[in-house]
Design a protein around this motif. Structure first.
Motif, PDB file in Angstrom:
ATOM      1  N   ALA A 120      -1.406   5.856   3.279  1.00 53.25           N
ATOM      2  CA  ALA A 120      -1.445   7.297   3.514  1.00 53.25           C
ATOM      3  C   ALA A 120      -0.042   7.869   3.656  1.00 53.25           C
ATOM      4  CB  ALA A 120      -2.271   7.600   4.770  1.00 53.25           C
ATOM      5  N   PHE A 121       0.863   7.133   4.297  1.00 49.35           N
ATOM      6  CA  PHE A 121       2.254   7.578   4.367  1.00 49.35           C
ATOM      7  C   PHE A 121       2.878   7.619   2.973  1.00 49.35           C
ATOM      8  CE2 PHE A 121       2.179   7.266   8.900  1.00 49.35           C
ATOM      9  CZ  PHE A 121       3.273   7.982   9.343  1.00 49.35           C
ATOM     10  N   GLY A 122       2.518   6.656   2.115  1.00 44.51           N
ATOM     11  CA  GLY A 122       3.019   6.686   0.756  1.00 44.51           C
ATOM     12  C   GLY A 122       2.541   7.912  -0.007  1.00 44.51           C
ATOM     13  N   ILE A 123       1.277   8.287   0.179  1.00 42.57           N
ATOM     14  CA  ILE A 123       0.761   9.495  -0.463  1.00 42.57           C
ATOM     15  C   ILE A 123       1.482  10.730   0.069  1.00 42.57           C
ATOM     16  CG2 ILE A 123      -1.300  10.924  -0.769  1.00 42.57           C
ATOM     17  CD1 ILE A 123      -2.964   8.386  -0.671  1.00 42.57           C
ATOM     18  N   LEU A 124       1.729  10.758   1.377  1.00 48.15           N
ATOM     19  CA  LEU A 124       2.447  11.890   1.959  1.00 48.15           C
ATOM     20  C   LEU A 124       3.880  11.961   1.434  1.00 48.15           C
ATOM     21  CD1 LEU A 124       2.074  14.209   3.955  1.00 48.15           C
ATOM     22  CD2 LEU A 124       2.853  12.695   5.781  1.00 48.15           C
ATOM     23  N   ALA A 125       4.532  10.816   1.273  1.00 49.02           N
ATOM     24  CA  ALA A 125       5.867  10.811   0.675  1.00 49.02           C
ATOM     25  C   ALA A 125       5.822  11.261  -0.782  1.00 49.02           C
ATOM     26  CB  ALA A 125       6.475   9.405   0.777  1.00 49.02           C
ATOM     27  N   ASN A 126       4.751  10.905  -1.473  1.00 45.46           N
ATOM     28  CA  ASN A 126       4.556  11.380  -2.843  1.00 45.46           C
ATOM     29  C   ASN A 126       4.420  12.893  -2.876  1.00 45.46           C
ATOM     30  OD1 ASN A 126       4.053  11.440  -5.587  1.00 45.46           O
ATOM     31  ND2 ASN A 126       2.482   9.874  -5.523  1.00 45.46           N
ATOM     32  N   CYS A 127       3.705  13.446  -1.888  1.00 45.67           N
ATOM     33  CA  CYS A 127       3.611  14.908  -1.791  1.00 45.67           C
ATOM     34  C   CYS A 127       4.982  15.537  -1.577  1.00 45.67           C
ATOM     35  CB  CYS A 127       2.676  15.299  -0.643  1.00 45.67           C
ATOM     36  SG  CYS A 127       0.953  14.807  -0.841  1.00 45.67           S
ATOM     37  N   ARG A 146      18.840   7.476  -5.448  1.00 52.39           N
ATOM     38  CA  ARG A 146      18.984   6.082  -5.032  1.00 52.39           C
ATOM     39  C   ARG A 146      17.635   5.440  -4.736  1.00 52.39           C
ATOM     40  NH1 ARG A 146      24.144   6.402  -0.810  1.00 52.39           N
ATOM     41  NH2 ARG A 146      25.694   7.142  -2.351  1.00 52.39           N
ATOM     42  N   VAL A 147      16.813   6.115  -3.927  1.00 55.01           N
ATOM     43  CA  VAL A 147      15.526   5.534  -3.560  1.00 55.01           C
ATOM     44  C   VAL A 147      14.605   5.450  -4.775  1.00 55.01           C
ATOM     45  CG1 VAL A 147      13.498   5.789  -2.080  1.00 55.01           C
ATOM     46  CG2 VAL A 147      15.763   6.371  -1.207  1.00 55.01           C
ATOM     47  N   GLY A 148      14.549   6.529  -5.548  1.00 54.90           N
ATOM     48  CA  GLY A 148      13.698   6.521  -6.726  1.00 54.90           C
ATOM     49  C   GLY A 148      14.142   5.505  -7.761  1.00 54.90           C
ATOM     50  N   GLY A 150       0.812  -1.213   0.000  1.00 55.58           N
ATOM     51  CA  GLY A 150       0.000   0.000   0.000  1.00 55.58           C
ATOM     52  C   GLY A 150       0.842   1.258   0.000  1.00 55.58           C
ATOM     53  N   PHE A 151       1.958   1.251   0.737  1.00 57.50           N
ATOM     54  CA  PHE A 151       2.865   2.397   0.738  1.00 57.50           C
ATOM     55  C   PHE A 151       3.430   2.639  -0.651  1.00 57.50           C
ATOM     56  CE2 PHE A 151       7.176   4.093   1.069  1.00 57.50           C
ATOM     57  CZ  PHE A 151       6.969   5.232   1.822  1.00 57.50           C
ATOM     58  N   TYR A 152       3.808   1.572  -1.329  1.00 58.09           N
ATOM     59  CA  TYR A 152       4.376   1.719  -2.675  1.00 58.09           C
ATOM     60  C   TYR A 152       3.317   2.224  -3.659  1.00 58.09           C
ATOM     61  CZ  TYR A 152       6.768   0.616  -7.019  1.00 58.09           C
ATOM     62  OH  TYR A 152       7.343   0.701  -8.258  1.00 58.09           O
ATOM     63  N   ILE A 153       2.081   1.759  -3.512  1.00 56.52           N
ATOM     64  CA  ILE A 153       1.010   2.246  -4.384  1.00 56.52           C
ATOM     65  C   ILE A 153       0.796   3.744  -4.175  1.00 56.52           C
ATOM     66  CG2 ILE A 153      -1.479   2.114  -4.809  1.00 56.52           C
ATOM     67  CD1 ILE A 153      -1.303  -0.873  -4.267  1.00 56.52           C
TER      68      ILE A 153
END
Length: 481
Positions: free
Chosen positions: A378-385, A403-405, A84-87
């Motif tokens: 939700a943390f994944g969306i926040l990281a996307n922001c 590196r992460v990307g 879910g975080f990755y999505i």
């Protein structure tokens, strides 16, 4: 013996080290992807602490079970949460915004469907989950993310009209009230409070007037009191909060045992896995009262670390919102941050006895199925922001994914382009008979007014008009028409 000359030198060296550390920290925070990396670190630390504490709590309660049944479910749920975080991190923010109206409709439909015989219940709730084998799905968790995304979309779309209450409140508040009503029919007061945090955060960060918050908070407090008094177990929880020692073996057992566990932990705790509260002294310790187990096994230090992590999360989330130029991303980041940190504050508040027990989880720490997966998304969306900050967008598009990307194969975010301003529309030509029929066309000037305008015209224009009216057919330049 230290001389007076050596003391200022030591102070200078100490001040120099502190200044250098401060300058280094400031320089690191000024990097384009600092918010993104900070959020990844917070997410990883909270997730690891939660998994370790859930396994510690489950190991005793399931002592006669196999290792797979004891540790397999928490690890499986965290693995689903990482997906879910990755999505949330992988899908572009533009796509999340376009999908938000569909997502809120899905949330409403699932909340209505769970009230049918298809839904299952537990812990005093008749309908709250969809059960599939040993796994369960709670649609109220999806509703929190859906309201944050869709509510921000509505407010940004109508931002030019938000000075009017009608456009500020409609349709977001009516839809939120429908969600509240469906959740209260389960019934689930704690999730209703969490969803209310999302609504209030959206209204707060969009700049709603303070008198509106006074009305909303007053109405919400009155509704909670009425619902608590009218329900048997909620009335018991409220009376237990006011006097926890009245029934220490019944309704007051959980609040009292949580305080005993925190007291037993002391400063450094009794050691990981050495807590006594999980030996059925404190029911649901891995869910609602896991903060008490942290205090017992890791002590005041462990509790302080968890609280500091959530405090830093609040700062980082608001930093992400402040550094973005897209108004929709700013609202989404603010709402998600307020929801996660606010829910953590409520959970810690009732564990330490400052609030009545509401039964909501500690985000990323407590055990849970849907709550873990949706919170990680939700943390994944926040990281996307965080990756959509202007400096981060420029760095990722010019220097590469990093590196992460590169490891996660994340696409470069698109730069924010503000919507083009609409050109003013020319008024349409009124119908020919508007003057005669009383329409909007101006009345024709009288013969005296036409004569006055004709005489006041410049000489050249006067001669041109005279030549035209007399029918000579000659222009003022002497040429023929």
């Amino acid at each position: 013996m230290t001389t007076s000359v050596e003391r200022p030198a030591r102070r200078t060296a100490k001040g120099g080290r502190v200044g250098a550390l401060r300058q280094g920290l400031t320089a690191w925070l000024g990097r384009p992807l600092a918010s993104f990396h900070l959020l990844l670190a917070l997410f990883g630390l909270l997730a690891v602490i939660g998994l370790v504490m859930v396994l510690s709590a489950s190991a005793v309660q399931n002592a006669d079970s196999t290792i797979l049944s004891t540790f397999g479910k928490p690890v499986l749920l965290d693995s689903l949460g990482l997906i879910g975080f990755y999505i949330g991190l992988r899908i572009p923010m533009r796509t999340w915004r376009q999908f938000s109206p569909t997502l809120i409709l899905i949330a409403v439909a699932l909340l209505a469907l769970v009230l049918t015989p298809l839904g299952a219940g537990a812990y005093g709730r008749e309908h709250a989950w969809f059960k599939v084998g040993s796994l369960s799905f709670q649609p109220v968790e999806l509703a929190k993310v859906a309201l944050a995304l869709w509510g921000a979309h509505v407010l940004v779309t109508k931002r030019a009209l938000l000075g009017q209450y009608r456009h500020l409140l409609v349709p977001m508040v009516p839809v939120s009230l429908v969600l509240f009503a469906l959740i209260m029919l389960e019934p689930d007061l704690g999730s209703t409070v969490s969803l209310g945090i999302v609504l209030l955060a959206l209204l707060w960060y969009v700049g709603a007037p303070m008198r509106l918050f006074a009305v909303v908070m007053g109405s919400a407090a009155a509704a909670v009191i009425v619902v608590s008094i009218g329900s048997g177990y909620r009335n018991t929880r409220l009376s237990t909060f006011l006097n926890p020692g009245a029934d220490p073996q019944g309704a007051g057992q959980q609040p009292l045992q949580a305080l005993y566990a925190l007291a037993d932990g002391g400063l450094f705790g009794r050691g990981l896995g050495q807590g006594a509260a999980k030996f059925n002294y404190l029911s649901n310790v891995q869910n609602d009262f896991i903060f008490a187990l942290i205090g017992e096994e890791l002590g005041f230090i462990g509790c302080a670390v968890v609280l500091i992590l959530f405090g830093v999360l609040a700062v980082v989330g608001l930093r992400i919102a402040a550094r973005n130029t897209d108004p929709w991303i700013r609202l989404v980041a603010s709402a998600i941050t307020a929801w996660v940190v606010g829910q953590a504050a409520i959970n810690v508040g009732y564990v330490i006895g400052l609030l009545p027990v509401t039964g909501i989880t500690l985000p990323l720490i407590s055990a849970g199925g849907t709550s873990i997966v949706v919170t990680m998304m939700a943390f994944g969306i926040l990281a996307n922001c965080a990756r959509n900050e202007p400096d981060a967008v420029a760095a990722l598009r010019s220097l590469g994914p990093g590196r992460v990307g590169g490891l996660l194969r994340l696409p470069a975010p698109e730069p924010y382009r503000p919507p083009a301003r609409r050109k003013p529309v020319r008024p349409s030509t009124p119908p020919r008979g508007a003057a005669r029929t009383g329409g909007s066309r101006a009345a024709a000037p009288s013969p005296e007014e036409r004569r006055r305008v004709h005489r006041s015209a410049p000489p050249t224009e006067y001669r041109r008009r005279s030549a035209w009216r007399s029918g000579h057919g000659r222009s003022t330049e002497g040429g023929r028409r």
